[in-house]
Design a protein around this motif. Structure first.
Motif, PDB file in Angstrom:
ATOM      1  N   PHE A 159      38.212 -19.505  31.309  1.00  0.00           N
ATOM      2  CA  PHE A 159      39.384 -18.688  31.616  1.00  0.00           C
ATOM      3  C   PHE A 159      39.554 -18.651  33.133  1.00  0.00           C
ATOM      4  CE2 PHE A 159      40.641 -14.191  32.684  1.00  0.00           C
ATOM      5  CZ  PHE A 159      42.005 -14.392  32.498  1.00  0.00           C
ATOM      6  N   PHE A 160      40.717 -19.128  33.606  1.00  0.00           N
ATOM      7  CA  PHE A 160      41.024 -19.184  35.039  1.00  0.00           C
ATOM      8  C   PHE A 160      42.043 -18.086  35.364  1.00  0.00           C
ATOM      9  CE2 PHE A 160      39.580 -23.301  33.802  1.00  0.00           C
ATOM     10  CZ  PHE A 160      38.961 -23.868  34.908  1.00  0.00           C
ATOM     11  N   GLY A 164      43.835 -11.238  37.020  1.00  0.00           N
ATOM     12  CA  GLY A 164      43.112 -10.417  36.063  1.00  0.00           C
ATOM     13  C   GLY A 164      43.784 -10.382  34.703  1.00  0.00           C
ATOM     14  N   LEU A 165      43.037  -9.936  33.708  1.00  0.00           N
ATOM     15  CA  LEU A 165      43.547  -9.839  32.340  1.00  0.00           C
ATOM     16  C   LEU A 165      42.999  -8.557  31.729  1.00  0.00           C
ATOM     17  CD1 LEU A 165      45.199 -11.726  30.364  1.00  0.00           C
ATOM     18  CD2 LEU A 165      42.995 -12.237  29.323  1.00  0.00           C
ATOM     19  N   ALA A 166      43.894  -7.721  31.197  1.00  0.00           N
ATOM     20  CA  ALA A 166      43.479  -6.443  30.610  1.00  0.00           C
ATOM     21  C   ALA A 166      43.547  -6.516  29.094  1.00  0.00           C
ATOM     22  CB  ALA A 166      44.363  -5.321  31.128  1.00  0.00           C
ATOM     23  N   GLU A 225      46.736  -8.908  28.400  1.00  0.00           N
ATOM     24  CA  GLU A 225      47.899  -8.489  29.176  1.00  0.00           C
ATOM     25  C   GLU A 225      47.714  -8.905  30.632  1.00  0.00           C
ATOM     26  OE1 GLU A 225      48.007  -4.319  28.530  1.00  0.00           O
ATOM     27  OE2 GLU A 225      48.805  -4.475  26.500  1.00  0.00           O
ATOM     28  N   ILE A 226      48.637  -9.687  31.128  1.00  0.00           N
ATOM     29  CA  ILE A 226      48.591 -10.087  32.530  1.00  0.00           C
ATOM     30  C   ILE A 226      48.848  -8.861  33.395  1.00  0.00           C
ATOM     31  CG2 ILE A 226      49.719 -11.442  34.320  1.00  0.00           C
ATOM     32  CD1 ILE A 226      50.305 -13.568  32.302  1.00  0.00           C
ATOM     33  N   ALA A 227      48.004  -8.673  34.370  1.00  0.00           N
ATOM     34  CA  ALA A 227      48.119  -7.508  35.235  1.00  0.00           C
ATOM     35  C   ALA A 227      48.802  -7.898  36.541  1.00  0.00           C
ATOM     36  CB  ALA A 227      46.731  -6.948  35.539  1.00  0.00           C
ATOM     37  N   VAL A 228      49.787  -7.091  36.930  1.00  0.00           N
ATOM     38  CA  VAL A 228      50.475  -7.279  38.195  1.00  0.00           C
ATOM     39  C   VAL A 228      49.974  -6.217  39.153  1.00  0.00           C
ATOM     40  CG1 VAL A 228      52.703  -7.350  39.351  1.00  0.00           C
ATOM     41  CG2 VAL A 228      52.480  -8.176  36.993  1.00  0.00           C
ATOM     42  N   GLU A 229      49.457  -6.636  40.300  1.00  0.00           N
ATOM     43  CA  GLU A 229      48.876  -5.684  41.238  1.00  0.00           C
ATOM     44  C   GLU A 229      49.927  -4.720  41.750  1.00  0.00           C
ATOM     45  OE1 GLU A 229      46.751  -7.505  44.325  1.00  0.00           O
ATOM     46  OE2 GLU A 229      45.321  -8.510  43.015  1.00  0.00           O
ATOM     47  N   GLY A 230      49.537  -3.453  41.862  1.00  0.00           N
ATOM     48  CA  GLY A 230      50.442  -2.429  42.348  1.00  0.00           C
ATOM     49  C   GLY A 230      49.716  -1.123  42.506  1.00  0.00           C
ATOM     50  N   ALA A 231      50.429  -0.051  42.400  1.00  0.00           N
ATOM     51  CA  ALA A 231      49.848   1.270  42.639  1.00  0.00           C
ATOM     52  C   ALA A 231      49.510   1.981  41.348  1.00  0.00           C
ATOM     53  CB  ALA A 231      50.824   2.117  43.449  1.00  0.00           C
ATOM     54  N   GLY A 232      49.468   1.247  40.240  1.00  0.00           N
ATOM     55  CA  GLY A 232      49.166   1.888  38.964  1.00  0.00           C
ATOM     56  C   GLY A 232      47.718   2.292  38.858  1.00  0.00           C
ATOM     57  N   TYR A 235      42.446  -0.165  35.124  1.00  0.00           N
ATOM     58  CA  TYR A 235      42.076  -0.401  33.735  1.00  0.00           C
ATOM     59  C   TYR A 235      40.761  -1.176  33.712  1.00  0.00           C
ATOM     60  CZ  TYR A 235      46.880   0.836  32.698  1.00  0.00           C
ATOM     61  OH  TYR A 235      48.062   1.481  32.596  1.00  0.00           O
ATOM     62  N   GLY A 236      39.912  -0.882  32.750  1.00  0.00           N
ATOM     63  CA  GLY A 236      38.663  -1.610  32.661  1.00  0.00           C
ATOM     64  C   GLY A 236      38.008  -1.441  31.316  1.00  0.00           C
ATOM     65  N   HIS A 237      38.756  -1.710  30.231  1.00  0.00           N
ATOM     66  CA  HIS A 237      38.247  -1.414  28.912  1.00  0.00           C
ATOM     67  C   HIS A 237      37.566  -2.611  28.252  1.00  0.00           C
ATOM     68  CE1 HIS A 237      40.172   2.448  29.077  1.00  0.00           C
ATOM     69  NE2 HIS A 237      41.336   1.886  29.323  1.00  0.00           N
ATOM     70  N   SER A 238      37.990  -3.812  28.561  1.00  0.00           N
ATOM     71  CA  SER A 238      37.488  -4.962  27.836  1.00  0.00           C
ATOM     72  C   SER A 238      36.422  -5.697  28.635  1.00  0.00           C
ATOM     73  CB  SER A 238      38.638  -5.926  27.524  1.00  0.00           C
ATOM     74  OG  SER A 238      39.044  -6.554  28.714  1.00  0.00           O
ATOM     75  N   LEU A 239      35.831  -6.693  27.960  1.00  0.00           N
ATOM     76  CA  LEU A 239      34.797  -7.504  28.604  1.00  0.00           C
ATOM     77  C   LEU A 239      35.321  -8.173  29.857  1.00  0.00           C
ATOM     78  CD1 LEU A 239      32.018  -8.952  28.463  1.00  0.00           C
ATOM     79  CD2 LEU A 239      33.139 -10.721  27.112  1.00  0.00           C
ATOM     80  N   ILE A 240      36.516  -8.765  29.772  1.00  0.00           N
ATOM     81  CA  ILE A 240      37.053  -9.475  30.926  1.00  0.00           C
ATOM     82  C   ILE A 240      37.545  -8.487  31.977  1.00  0.00           C
ATOM     83  CG2 ILE A 240      38.846 -11.097  31.652  1.00  0.00           C
ATOM     84  CD1 ILE A 240      38.488 -12.541  29.070  1.00  0.00           C
ATOM     85  N   ASP A 241      37.979  -7.277  31.555  1.00  0.00           N
ATOM     86  CA  ASP A 241      38.376  -6.266  32.541  1.00  0.00           C
ATOM     87  C   ASP A 241      37.236  -5.977  33.509  1.00  0.00           C
ATOM     88  OD1 ASP A 241      40.809  -5.998  31.368  1.00  0.00           O
ATOM     89  OD2 ASP A 241      40.251  -4.285  30.144  1.00  0.00           O
ATOM     90  N   GLN A 242      35.994  -5.992  33.011  1.00  0.00           N
ATOM     91  CA  GLN A 242      34.854  -5.653  33.851  1.00  0.00           C
ATOM     92  C   GLN A 242      34.692  -6.654  34.989  1.00  0.00           C
ATOM     93  OE1 GLN A 242      31.517  -5.399  31.236  1.00  0.00           O
ATOM     94  NE2 GLN A 242      32.478  -3.866  29.917  1.00  0.00           N
TER      95      GLN A 242
END
Length: 582
Positions: A159-160, A164-166, A225-232, A235-242
């Protein structure tokens, strides 16, 4: 007034129950493999309906997106609507039917209509190269596309990402036709492609081809879910989120798909030698002894190391006993090391060697016939032979004092008198009075001792049997441990993990295997020799697949789903108990 209100509520309930209907809606019924469907189940006329069961959902990754209730009163008319929302992501292309959605209202089932969904292939999927207009992509690669039968090779999913991916969920292929073993944990590193630096998450598996011919490894799919950087928020719930957690303002649901891989498995050439071990790979044999000089009656331990890039789980050594030696084998051990050159396995054998005669004796080398894929030919590999010097045993070690005649017999010496009078014959007991309690005690001893002896004999024999037969002991406790775990399963905070372990431990105990190592891909190979029905094997694979996918994310388990899994496990258990007994 109270009675009037209660009567009105009862009448309203009856009217609502009579007007119950279920409606199924989607926002789009013509999508690509990278799109997502927003699906709603609307239940009109009641708030007491169960959570809907949606038929035809097996071709989609399903996520619950919440529920809501609405009550409207307009001109004295009351309308009740309960809505369940889901996100459906297709697993593959094709035409699929979703529905009906089924709900239960006080014992009566209500069904919706069905909807046909057309899923077409996304033209950009799985090209294996960094796309110019995307921040994430995936690829699947193998280090050998034409392995020999029983030869090992490595499959890697990568996975490239740059953003990030949420809420990620990975759906791997089933690897039909291959033996699969995961190579350690996922690996994170960076890679430069056309001047752009990518963060990479890699998951690798060791595959062994089980049959010759052309075999396809299906696509791997990564949902997220593709994450777009911002002021939100973070998130860090999944394996790849970590690995790729960051601050997000928006998310876009995506499905990333690799290409299917075509593997051409070659049969072993020519006629197999009579002594062929079945091993396929590049191997070496080494042996050594802990001592080369010993006395008659002593032993030396030979250590044999079989090392190479191939499957060694079933490797054994041939017998070497002859007129000069006898030997005793210990249980071998297996080690695996993953490096840049691939997987190197080492199987270590311990063999105790006992000489039968004195002198200078040559112990022959250990030989093994294997197939070498690099050479494309059968080869016989061997360890070195070694010379043993066997000396006569020391007779002085014998304890001669045990052979000496006994000394002259001593006269019996009276050391003292007992406190109670000594009876020298049975006749002296005839006049001893026995009370009622003494008689009852005597009867209990006479009758009870044989029963106690028989009970102890059975218990001891059972313990000895189990101690000497670990397999029987595991089989005996398998059902008891399963039922004990099943009682508390539904309320377990680790429901998914406990469900998986409970089934695997039961099968492991029943079959005397390492249950925790069993996967859905091993079930058929393991169970077929035990005459387990195809239906039971298929149901076992299905529930393992469902529970394993839930364990790695992507599914939120409602109480109904938990009960369904628990019931399926109990039914499977009863089938195994019946089929393994017959």
């Amino acid at each position: 007034m109270k009675y009037f209100i209660l009567l009105s509520l009862l009448l309203a309930r009856i009217v609502f129950a009579g007007d119950v209907s279920v409606q199924l809606e989607v926002n789009n019924n013509n999508i690509t493999t990278q799109d997502q469907i927003e699906l709603q189940v609307q239940i009109h006329g009641t708030q007491s309906a169960s959570e809907p069961r949606i038929m035809g959902s097996e071709n989609f990754l399903v996520e619950e997106a919440g529920s809501s209730s609405q009550i409207q009163m307009i001109n004295g008319s009351t309308t009740i609507t309960k809505t369940f929302q889901f996100l459906f992501t297709p697993k593959r292309e094709g035409e699929f039917t979703i529905g009906p959605a089924i709900v239960d209202v006080e014992g009566t089932e209500y069904k919706s209509e069905i909807i046909v969904i057309k899923v077409s292939k996304n033209q950009e999927q799985g090209n294996g190269h960094a796309p110019q207009d995307k921040n994430v992509f995936v690829e699947a690669v193998v280090d050998k596309s034409s392995p020999y039968l029983n030869e090992q090779f490595i499959y890697s999913f990568r996975f490239f990402t740059q953003v990030g991916l949420a809420n990620a969920n990975l759906d791997l292929p089933e690897f039909n036709g291959f033996w699969k073993e995961q190579l350690g944990e996922q690996r994170k590193y960076t890679k430069n492609i056309n001047g752009v630096t990518w963060q990479v998450l890699e998951l690798s598996f060791l595959l062994t081809a089980l049959r010759p011919g052309k075999i396809t490894i299906e696509e791997a799919r990564l949902f997220g879910e593709i994450a777009v950087e911002g002021a939100g928020r973070r998130y860090g719930h999944s394996l790849i989120d970590q690995f790729f957690g960051s601050r997000y303002a928006e998310r876009k649901r995506v499905q990333l798909i690799t290409k299917a891989l075509n593997i051409d498995v070659r049969a072993l050439p020519g006629e197999k030698p009579d002594d062929f071990s079945g091993l396929v790979g590049n191997f070496t044999l080494e042996s050594q002894t802990d001592k080369d000089t010993l006395k008659m009656g002593e032993s030396t331990t030979m250590t044999v190391r079989l090392r190479g890039s191939g499957a060694l789980e079933n490797a054994t050594l041939a017998a070497q006993e002859n007129d000069e030696f006898k030997f005793y084998d210990d249980k071998p051990t297996l080690e695996k090391n993953v490096g840049t050159a691939g997987v190197i396995s080492t199987k270590i054998f311990k063999r105790a060697i006992v000489p039968k005669k004195e002198g200078q004796l040559t112990f022959p080398p250990v030989t093994l016939t294997v197939f070498n894929p690099s050479a494309g030919a059968y080869q016989t590999i061997q360890s070195q032979s070694f010379l043993l010097t066997v000396l006569p045993g020391d007779k002085d070690d014998i304890n001669h004092t045990m052979l000496q005649p006994l000394s002259s017999k001593k006269n019996v010496e009276l050391l003292g008198q007992d406190l109670m009078p000594i009876r020298y014959s049975l006749d002296s007991l005839n006049n001893v009075p026995l009370g009622q309690a003494s008689k009852l005690a005597l009867i209990f001893i006479i009758l009870g001792l044989p029963c106690l002896y028989a009970t102890l004999h059975v218990v001891t024999a059972r313990q000895v049997l189990f101690k000497g037969n670990i397999s029987l002991a595991r089989k005996t406790k398998a059902a008891k441990e399963f039922l004990s775990s099943h009682k508390t399963l539904i309320d377990s905070p680790k429901f998914i993990e406990d469900s998986l372990n409970m089934l695997k431990d039961y099968l492991g105990n029943k079959l005397n295997l390492d249950g925790r190592a069993i996967t859905q891909f091993d079930i058929e190979r393991i169970l077929l020799p035990y005459a387990i029905s195809e239906t039971t094997i298929r149901e076992t694979k299905e529930i393992l697949d469902m529970v394993e996918k839930s364990q790695y994310g992507g599914l939120i388990l409602s109480s109904d789903v938990r009960n369904k899994i628990s019931d399926k496990l109990k039914i499977l258990f009863e089938k195994y108990e019946k089929e393994m007994r017959s």
